[in-house]
Design a protein around this motif. Structure first.
Motif, PDB file in Angstrom:
ATOM      1  N   LYS A   9     -53.897  91.749 -18.103  1.00  0.00           N
ATOM      2  CA  LYS A   9     -54.423  93.017 -17.534  1.00  0.00           C
ATOM      3  C   LYS A   9     -54.733  92.538 -16.081  1.00  0.00           C
ATOM      4  O   LYS A   9     -55.872  92.618 -15.808  1.00  0.00           O
ATOM      5  N   SER A  10     -53.589  92.846 -15.406  1.00  0.00           N
ATOM      6  CA  SER A  10     -53.872  92.100 -13.789  1.00  0.00           C
ATOM      7  C   SER A  10     -54.637  93.279 -12.938  1.00  0.00           C
ATOM      8  O   SER A  10     -54.930  93.006 -12.047  1.00  0.00           O
ATOM      9  N   GLY A  11     -54.194  94.648 -13.301  1.00  0.00           N
ATOM     10  CA  GLY A  11     -54.271  95.491 -12.372  1.00  0.00           C
ATOM     11  C   GLY A  11     -53.724  95.010 -11.057  1.00  0.00           C
ATOM     12  O   GLY A  11     -52.667  94.519 -11.206  1.00  0.00           O
ATOM     13  N   MET A  12     -53.936  95.577  -9.813  1.00  0.00           N
ATOM     14  CA  MET A  12     -53.192  95.140  -8.756  1.00  0.00           C
ATOM     15  C   MET A  12     -53.345  93.842  -8.185  1.00  0.00           C
ATOM     16  O   MET A  12     -52.713  93.588  -7.159  1.00  0.00           O
ATOM     17  N   ASN A  13     -53.947  92.886  -8.861  1.00  0.00           N
ATOM     18  CA  ASN A  13     -53.944  91.643  -8.546  1.00  0.00           C
ATOM     19  C   ASN A  13     -52.802  90.751  -9.146  1.00  0.00           C
ATOM     20  O   ASN A  13     -53.019  90.319 -10.450  1.00  0.00           O
ATOM     21  N   LEU A  14     -51.644  90.289  -8.512  1.00  0.00           N
ATOM     22  CA  LEU A  14     -50.947  89.518  -9.090  1.00  0.00           C
ATOM     23  C   LEU A  14     -50.988  88.157  -8.516  1.00  0.00           C
ATOM     24  O   LEU A  14     -49.742  87.403  -8.303  1.00  0.00           O
ATOM     25  N   GLY A  15     -52.041  87.561  -8.339  1.00  0.00           N
ATOM     26  CA  GLY A  15     -52.139  86.179  -7.984  1.00  0.00           C
ATOM     27  C   GLY A  15     -52.525  85.359  -8.956  1.00  0.00           C
ATOM     28  O   GLY A  15     -52.855  85.787 -10.171  1.00  0.00           O
ATOM     29  N   LEU A  16     -52.670  84.052  -8.799  1.00  0.00           N
ATOM     30  CA  LEU A  16     -52.857  83.054  -9.894  1.00  0.00           C
ATOM     31  C   LEU A  16     -54.227  83.372 -10.585  1.00  0.00           C
ATOM     32  O   LEU A  16     -54.356  83.124 -11.802  1.00  0.00           O
ATOM     33  N   GLU A  17     -55.104  83.819  -9.974  1.00  0.00           N
ATOM     34  CA  GLU A  17     -56.601  84.141 -10.501  1.00  0.00           C
ATOM     35  C   GLU A  17     -56.360  85.121 -11.852  1.00  0.00           C
ATOM     36  O   GLU A  17     -57.300  85.294 -12.484  1.00  0.00           O
ATOM     37  N   THR A  18     -55.593  85.959 -11.706  1.00  0.00           N
ATOM     38  CA  THR A  18     -55.413  86.958 -12.651  1.00  0.00           C
ATOM     39  C   THR A  18     -55.111  86.245 -14.034  1.00  0.00           C
ATOM     40  O   THR A  18     -55.225  87.093 -15.270  1.00  0.00           O
ATOM     41  N   ILE A  19     -54.566  85.238 -14.145  1.00  0.00           N
ATOM     42  CA  ILE A  19     -54.289  84.234 -15.351  1.00  0.00           C
ATOM     43  C   ILE A  19     -55.351  83.373 -15.954  1.00  0.00           C
ATOM     44  O   ILE A  19     -55.011  82.546 -16.791  1.00  0.00           O
ATOM     45  N   ASP A  20     -56.291  83.341 -15.300  1.00  0.00           N
ATOM     46  CA  ASP A  20     -57.629  82.433 -15.349  1.00  0.00           C
ATOM     47  C   ASP A  20     -57.912  82.377 -16.894  1.00  0.00           C
ATOM     48  O   ASP A  20     -58.396  83.506 -17.145  1.00  0.00           O
ATOM     49  N   GLY A  21     -57.882  81.383 -17.479  1.00  0.00           N
ATOM     50  CA  GLY A  21     -58.452  81.197 -18.755  1.00  0.00           C
ATOM     51  C   GLY A  21     -57.455  81.687 -19.740  1.00  0.00           C
ATOM     52  O   GLY A  21     -57.688  81.924 -21.049  1.00  0.00           O
ATOM     53  N   VAL A  22     -56.191  82.243 -19.399  1.00  0.00           N
ATOM     54  CA  VAL A  22     -55.103  82.777 -20.445  1.00  0.00           C
ATOM     55  C   VAL A  22     -54.376  81.521 -20.808  1.00  0.00           C
ATOM     56  O   VAL A  22     -53.739  80.620 -20.051  1.00  0.00           O
ATOM     57  N   SER A  23     -54.099  81.435 -22.108  1.00  0.00           N
ATOM     58  CA  SER A  23     -53.321  80.393 -22.765  1.00  0.00           C
ATOM     59  C   SER A  23     -51.865  80.776 -22.640  1.00  0.00           C
ATOM     60  O   SER A  23     -51.246  81.800 -23.256  1.00  0.00           O
ATOM     61  N   ILE A  24     -51.064  80.206 -21.895  1.00  0.00           N
ATOM     62  CA  ILE A  24     -49.629  80.592 -21.715  1.00  0.00           C
ATOM     63  C   ILE A  24     -49.096  79.198 -22.317  1.00  0.00           C
ATOM     64  O   ILE A  24     -49.069  78.268 -21.813  1.00  0.00           O
ATOM     65  N   GLN A  25     -48.038  79.351 -23.163  1.00  0.00           N
ATOM     66  CA  GLN A  25     -47.303  78.440 -23.794  1.00  0.00           C
ATOM     67  C   GLN A  25     -45.704  78.449 -23.285  1.00  0.00           C
ATOM     68  O   GLN A  25     -45.319  79.591 -23.081  1.00  0.00           O
ATOM     69  N   LYS A  26     -45.207  77.327 -23.758  1.00  0.00           N
ATOM     70  CA  LYS A  26     -43.752  77.592 -23.378  1.00  0.00           C
ATOM     71  C   LYS A  26     -42.962  78.381 -24.290  1.00  0.00           C
ATOM     72  O   LYS A  26     -43.287  78.647 -25.600  1.00  0.00           O
ATOM     73  N   GLY A  27     -42.097  79.208 -23.667  1.00  0.00           N
ATOM     74  CA  GLY A  27     -41.373  80.164 -24.400  1.00  0.00           C
ATOM     75  C   GLY A  27     -41.879  81.576 -24.627  1.00  0.00           C
ATOM     76  O   GLY A  27     -41.252  82.483 -24.939  1.00  0.00           O
ATOM     77  N   ASP A  28     -43.007  81.602 -23.884  1.00  0.00           N
ATOM     78  CA  ASP A  28     -43.759  83.024 -23.843  1.00  0.00           C
ATOM     79  C   ASP A  28     -42.929  84.042 -22.891  1.00  0.00           C
ATOM     80  O   ASP A  28     -42.395  83.445 -22.101  1.00  0.00           O
ATOM     81  N   ILE A  29     -43.356  85.219 -23.386  1.00  0.00           N
ATOM     82  CA  ILE A  29     -42.747  86.442 -22.381  1.00  0.00           C
ATOM     83  C   ILE A  29     -44.186  86.978 -21.875  1.00  0.00           C
ATOM     84  O   ILE A  29     -45.180  87.430 -22.636  1.00  0.00           O
ATOM     85  N   VAL A  30     -44.458  86.704 -20.470  1.00  0.00           N
ATOM     86  CA  VAL A  30     -45.565  87.248 -20.118  1.00  0.00           C
ATOM     87  C   VAL A  30     -45.531  88.695 -19.323  1.00  0.00           C
ATOM     88  O   VAL A  30     -44.730  88.721 -18.190  1.00  0.00           O
ATOM     89  N   LEU A  31     -46.324  89.448 -19.662  1.00  0.00           N
ATOM     90  CA  LEU A  31     -45.928  90.870 -19.187  1.00  0.00           C
ATOM     91  C   LEU A  31     -47.544  91.126 -18.229  1.00  0.00           C
ATOM     92  O   LEU A  31     -48.511  90.906 -19.069  1.00  0.00           O
ATOM     93  N   PHE A  32     -47.090  91.700 -17.143  1.00  0.00           N
ATOM     94  CA  PHE A  32     -48.293  92.115 -16.298  1.00  0.00           C
ATOM     95  C   PHE A  32     -48.545  93.593 -16.249  1.00  0.00           C
ATOM     96  O   PHE A  32     -47.500  94.090 -15.842  1.00  0.00           O
ATOM     97  N   HIS A  33     -49.720  93.902 -16.791  1.00  0.00           N
ATOM     98  CA  HIS A  33     -50.163  95.443 -16.772  1.00  0.00           C
ATOM     99  C   HIS A  33     -50.796  95.736 -15.532  1.00  0.00           C
ATOM    100  O   HIS A  33     -52.074  95.487 -15.453  1.00  0.00           O
ATOM    101  N   THR A  34     -50.278  96.384 -14.525  1.00  0.00           N
ATOM    102  CA  THR A  34     -50.981  96.644 -13.247  1.00  0.00           C
ATOM    103  C   THR A  34     -51.340  98.072 -13.399  1.00  0.00           C
ATOM    104  O   THR A  34     -52.190  98.314 -12.664  1.00  0.00           O
ATOM    105  N   GLY A  35     -50.705  98.880 -13.959  1.00  0.00           N
ATOM    106  CA  GLY A  35     -51.201 100.281 -14.113  1.00  0.00           C
ATOM    107  C   GLY A  35     -50.226 101.141 -13.502  1.00  0.00           C
ATOM    108  O   GLY A  35     -50.193 102.247 -13.242  1.00  0.00           O
ATOM    109  N   MET A  36     -49.390 100.630 -12.579  1.00  0.00           N
ATOM    110  CA  MET A  36     -48.181 101.262 -11.668  1.00  0.00           C
ATOM    111  C   MET A  36     -47.671 101.952 -12.389  1.00  0.00           C
ATOM    112  O   MET A  36     -46.895 103.059 -11.835  1.00  0.00           O
ATOM    113  N   SER A  37     -47.236 101.668 -13.651  1.00  0.00           N
ATOM    114  CA  SER A  37     -46.434 102.562 -14.802  1.00  0.00           C
ATOM    115  C   SER A  37     -46.876 104.086 -14.667  1.00  0.00           C
ATOM    116  O   SER A  37     -46.225 105.143 -14.979  1.00  0.00           O
ATOM    117  N   GLY A  38     -48.094 104.270 -14.408  1.00  0.00           N
ATOM    118  CA  GLY A  38     -48.789 105.576 -14.395  1.00  0.00           C
ATOM    119  C   GLY A  38     -48.459 106.343 -13.308  1.00  0.00           C
ATOM    120  O   GLY A  38     -48.425 107.677 -13.067  1.00  0.00           O
TER     121      GLY A  38
END
Lengths: 206, 206
Positions: free
Chosen positions: B80-109
């Protein structure tokens, strides 16, 4: 998981159903001039490996976007029918509610030959009605169509909202495997859509 | 299983990236005249919810048909990045090999507003490189692009064969869920393809 591709490639050389418009691919962006490569694809809604929606043959029938997502996947059942698409071809096969039943006729081996479009077997109406009774989700064939003009089998299946997959390929790769079919069409508010149709093989199965 | 649709509908009114050709849908068969309804769809390879292949921005890069099938599905991770697509937006998130990572900015609205194309945040190069280090399969956004001309982030990801999904919608429906992404493009020998992209939610999860 292991994946098996059941879809034909899409390009300008692919054959299409007689009378349908040919596939056309035009450049839209050039990587040297625009910084990216981009194309404009023109394709019939029933070209290549594709899904028929009820509105393809039923007046007032559902378009693809109106079909619930869960109808596009399910346990796959492979019937090695050869050219016999009558009721006897599924003798002794356990077909359950929600299954996606694929008939391997072998016609896909003639995909680029004239016979592919002018000499293929039709599914019988009895078999179509049996599949309706079993409440399957989808019926798929490695042929250009499940039947011939005036398409009684199309109408029997689509009237009951059983989707039809045509122009499948590579079905022999599924021999002896348990598998799930994933057949998600583009979100078109139309009568059909080309689709990337794949089988998912559980790891315990391979 | 429960399915969630993350794809925009495809029709002539849908917005496309500035400079890209508009979607056109023409009738090809009339149910009363021909016995079936049929259409001819003309669509850019990057229109609507779609996948970028390496050849979109990398000279000599793989086209979509050259990408192994297993790269089109994987565990989904929602940021849930909002408009921040920098490194800090994934702080503490466990991302594993083979994942598909989706960023929800809200722009789709803002999908139908001019801002959707002229005022969206770019992913930072640092975040793109982090995702490469993590060996993710795909990176998706609910925006028209992951960055702006001359598209450094596109090039960083595509050069490493990490596919990019753009114009996702409905990401808020994934909040708090475990899910798997299925993102199978058409079998095009090209730089990209519109795709029906869905999330599969395990039953134990809902």
């Amino acid at each position: 998981m292991k994946w098996i591709d059941l879809s034909v490639p899409i390009n300008e050389k692919m054959p299409v159903y007689p009378g349908d418009p040919a596939v056309k691919i035009e450049p839209a962006g050039d990587i040297h001039k625009n910084g990216y490569e981009d194309h404009y694809l023109s394709i019939g809604t029933h070209a290549g490996t594709h899904i028929d929606a009820p509105s393809h043959m039923i007046v007032g029938g559902a378009t693809l976007d109106q079909v619930p997502l869960e109808n596009f996947s399910g346990r796959g059942v492979l019937i090695k029918s050869g050219m016999n698409l009558g009721l006897e071809t599924i003798d002794g096969v356990s077909i359950q509610k929600g299954d996606i039943v694929l008939f391997h006729t072998g016609m896909s081996g003639l995909y680029r030959e004239p016979e592919y479009y002018n000499n293929y077997p039709a599914m019988t109406e009895e078999l179509a009605r049996y599949l309706i009774d079993k409440k399957v989700k989808m019926v798929g064939v490695d042929m250009c169509s499940v039947d011939h003009e005036p398409f009684p089998v199309h109408k029997i299946l689509l009237k009951e909202n059983i989707l039809i997959i045509e122009n499948l390929t590579n079905l022999s790769a599924l021999d002896g495997l348990e598998f799930r079919i994933l057949a998600f069409p583009l979100k078109l508010q139309l009568d059909g859509s080309p689709a990337r149709i794949v089988a998912e093989i559980p790891q315990t199965n391979s």
